[in-house]
Design an enzyme around this catalytic site. Sequence first.
Site, PDB file in Angstrom:
ATOM      1  N   ASP A  78     -26.595 -21.503   4.967  1.00  0.00           N
ATOM      2  CA  ASP A  78     -25.107 -20.970   4.963  1.00  0.00           C
ATOM      3  C   ASP A  78     -24.630 -20.298   6.257  1.00  0.00           C
ATOM      4  O   ASP A  78     -25.817 -19.894   6.829  1.00  0.00           O
ATOM      5  CB  ASP A  78     -24.464 -20.215   3.786  1.00  0.00           C
ATOM      6  N   GLU A  94     -13.406 -17.701  -0.099  1.00  0.00           N
ATOM      7  CA  GLU A  94     -14.652 -16.888  -0.043  1.00  0.00           C
ATOM      8  C   GLU A  94     -14.247 -15.196  -0.736  1.00  0.00           C
ATOM      9  O   GLU A  94     -13.437 -15.068  -1.295  1.00  0.00           O
ATOM     10  CB  GLU A  94     -15.326 -17.105   1.373  1.00  0.00           C
TER      11      GLU A  94
HETATM   12  C1  BGC Z   1     -16.708 -19.385   6.885  1.00  0.00           C
HETATM   13  C2  BGC Z   1     -16.473 -20.298   7.960  1.00  0.00           C
HETATM   14  C3  BGC Z   1     -15.313 -19.560   8.810  1.00  0.00           C
HETATM   15  C4  BGC Z   1     -15.725 -18.291   9.257  1.00  0.00           C
HETATM   16  C5  BGC Z   1     -14.663 -17.541  10.040  1.00  0.00           C
HETATM   17  C6  BGC Z   1     -17.075 -18.119   7.735  1.00  0.00           C
HETATM   18  O1  BGC Z   1     -17.541 -17.441   6.626  1.00  0.00           O
HETATM   19  O2  BGC Z   1     -17.365 -19.898   6.242  1.00  0.00           O
HETATM   20  O3  BGC Z   1     -16.147 -21.608   7.706  1.00  0.00           O
HETATM   21  O4  BGC Z   1     -14.904 -20.449   9.932  1.00  0.00           O
HETATM   22  O5  BGC Z   1     -16.080 -17.526   8.138  1.00  0.00           O
HETATM   23  O6  BGC Z   1     -15.143 -16.296  10.551  1.00  0.00           O
HETATM   24  C1  BGC Z   2     -19.426 -21.156   3.143  1.00  0.00           C
HETATM   25  C2  BGC Z   2     -19.864 -22.464   3.095  1.00  0.00           C
HETATM   26  C3  BGC Z   2     -19.524 -23.375   4.196  1.00  0.00           C
HETATM   27  C4  BGC Z   2     -19.935 -22.755   5.443  1.00  0.00           C
HETATM   28  C5  BGC Z   2     -19.349 -23.629   6.478  1.00  0.00           C
HETATM   29  C6  BGC Z   2     -19.845 -20.649   4.799  1.00  0.00           C
HETATM   30  O1  BGC Z   2     -19.067 -19.290   4.949  1.00  0.00           O
HETATM   31  O2  BGC Z   2     -20.127 -20.271   2.299  1.00  0.00           O
HETATM   32  O3  BGC Z   2     -19.382 -22.637   1.774  1.00  0.00           O
HETATM   33  O4  BGC Z   2     -19.678 -24.487   3.912  1.00  0.00           O
HETATM   34  O5  BGC Z   2     -19.441 -21.434   5.672  1.00  0.00           O
HETATM   35  O6  BGC Z   2     -17.938 -23.524   6.776  1.00  0.00           O
END
Ligand code: BGC
Ligand code: BGC
Length: 858
Positions: free
Chosen positions: A338, A538
Amino acid sequence: MRQLNKVTFRAQQVSVMMLATALLLNACSRPATEANPQAAAQQGAIIQPANWPLQASPIARNAAIEAKVSALLAQMSVEQKVGQIIQADIASVTPQQVRDYYLGSVLNGGNSAPGRDNRVGAAAWLELADAFWQASTDTSDGRPYIPVFWGTDAVHGHSNVKGATIFAHNIGLGAMHEPELLQAIGRATAVEMQVTGLDWTFAPTIAVARDDRWGRTYESYSENPELVASYAPYILQGIQGKPGAADFLRGEHMLATVKHFLGDGGTVGGKDQGDSIDSEAQLRDIHAVPYYSAVKAGARVVMASYNSWHGSKMHGFAPMLTDVLVGRMGFDGFVVGDWNGHGQVAGCTPTDCAAALLAGLDMYMAPDSWQTLYANTLARVKAGRISMARLDEAVSRILRIKAEMGLFEQVKPSARPLAGRYELLGNAEHRALAREAARKSLVLLKNNQQLLPLKPNGRVLVAGDGADNIGKQTGGWTLSWQGSGNSNSDFPNGESIYSGIKQAVEAGGGSVELSENGRFSTQPDVAIVVFGEEPYAEFIGDRSHLAFDDNRGLQILTALKAQGIPTISVFLSGRPLWVNSELNQSDAFVAAFLPGSEGGAVADVLFRAADGSVRHDFQGRLSFSWPDNATGEPLNVGDANYNPLFAYGYGLSYSDNTTLAALHENAGISAAEMLNTSRYLYAGKAVTPWQLQLLDEGKVTVVTDATHTSANGALKAQATDRLQQEDSVTLSFIKPGAVAVSLADGAVLDLTRQANGDMALELEYQVSAMGADSAVTLGMQCGDNCAGMLDISAQLAQMQGKGWHSIKIALRCFSEADSNFAISRVTQPMRLQSSAGLVLQLANVRLAQNEGNATCGN
Ligand code: BGC
Ligand code: BGC
């Protein structure tokens, strides 16, 4: 009140398959990994693989593919191998760099899109897909031909792309209790992805969310592992096809990912990226159940989870990533990490983490860290810290899947059959499917006097901030990471709930009035109030309790009830929340979860046809238990002291004639426990337990009433009407002073995660007056002599007399403004200082996602 259904819960016993086939031996032939010292040291963090059911891979290794993989491996340099196991984000990598570093994969995170424009047209996606593809496949320098592939979070439809069909989030799909429909949804999503040239989705989430305070509860189909396990094969087959079929991972199908392995839905307190202290048996019998089912159905990619188990981060936990996943579940695909998740393993950073690879991670998701990670990983291999055997194995696992997908025979993305067929994005068939799913996901919690279904020929008031708000009904992971910043025009192929109601009612001879604040010009026969949670994703959605603390809906309902108007609530949320007060003010109450872009689904169920017949009854039944208090203590079907308000499986049909009696309104938590860490001022009033304070030469006056003057007369606070009665506060600076939001007991707030997530402090304000040389600063305080303050005088001066505006200051700016400022010890999440002359009206102060529209002040 009738006896609510109580569904008995049996922990799923996954059938143990004792299959010692050559296949399985193959899958288990991973070179020995280093023991995880941290794991061994932790009491309770011991996994005994023999306790886990043994299952064989459903996909036999194919001799031709194996030969291809071996041949490639023999040709690849170590640099090429290391590149293959790294995935970079399109916001931080160019096609040329993909070529220079031999990267195996790219992704677009929730906030990255071509040209850094989350709402860019579909053609830009396809164009960029071609650019990456071409860069990776130019073999003029003698490199082997290995196409890059692109992963995206198409988690509820192709949800990063404007114009795509946005399906209901998983929590709603779970309430349908109709796994078969997931197959069609998976297929439609795969088709729309291919229109834009993408190969791979980071979906489905097969988490079993057991603590609804978790910000990702809506990504989970259910708290019941059996239900999640029953969904997994259908969604996977929709996206990928059936293992063994000629079009598995090909044709209209593509690659899926099951995530997040393992225990993401079981962390203490529902904390995202937190620690699970479940027993090994709970991990197996609750959280792993869907993985057994998914692997059996042909899951080829598993995403490691951010969470730890008894202190061991999954990204570095060989007992799960290797011994159980590969050794017992028969998983023969590859494990992707991840977002910088490997950096959380003890002893690791985002740019250096041999331990994750050694534990069984096959591909690092290294969005912005890829370049240094590449250098360090290469050095580790050269130094022998990572064996060539382990590297080869990770590379083989990735190449094997690329071969299964037919990528080596594929043409560039834009030349594939579905590419560029933009008319397929949000086409009529997909929209009808999304509408059907949304309709089936609605759960009727209350229908006193059988108010519903409504006749379509009456006068209908549609109110609430969710009524005409597609962004709110689609939730997080929609166009932007947080799903914030969307307006209806960002959904050319969607419609709001209001728009669907309007069509149904006008077709039936009735009339509709839309009024966000619930004030009407024509006395309605009935009112539909649409309200609920703001979008989030998240950890930003993590909460410490389950009280629904945005009382706008309640205010409207209460006002309407007082006028004798029958009320129907449509509640948009990513999880069950304690809404007893709202339930009491509603004659009928629908839990709509996050239904997606087809708002018309609501009217389909709420209104009868013009001839009086019922068009659609409610099919939805709760896949999560609904709490009777706001404590947020885990509440799951099968618990010893199961005491929900509405049990798992509950949901009314139109034939049910049940009356929900008045509910108690005792949240079960104190005001202090309700601490809202992201919303400070709402409708001009401090959100309990926050205080709005007037600071006048060191003296503090707490604003509790409509009018207040500070100790020495420097400041005045006056409740003022904006949209509704007294829904803003006017702050007049007669002399220099400050206003702040603070906690009575001086408690501190840690906003580190919010700052890392690029959140901003947002104020909704109007400048009524301002002196020509007024100096205004806005910031946060972290105790005495500790603050990050920014000059916003110019911005305010510009907006003087120009009505309502919002100002967003990125949290990182406060730290940049003063090196002493500590975002982890905030005592005043908002402090505004001004010289005399400023008259400022404030409505809301909260944390919001930076949509590229946050500044550092002037
Ligand atoms: C997310 C990403 C997002 C990024 C933004 C990550 O935790 O999963 O998809 O673009 O944070 O900073
Ligand atoms: C998230 C995932 C996601 C990835 C890519 C991460 O922060 O936990 O679920 O697929 O970012 O965006």
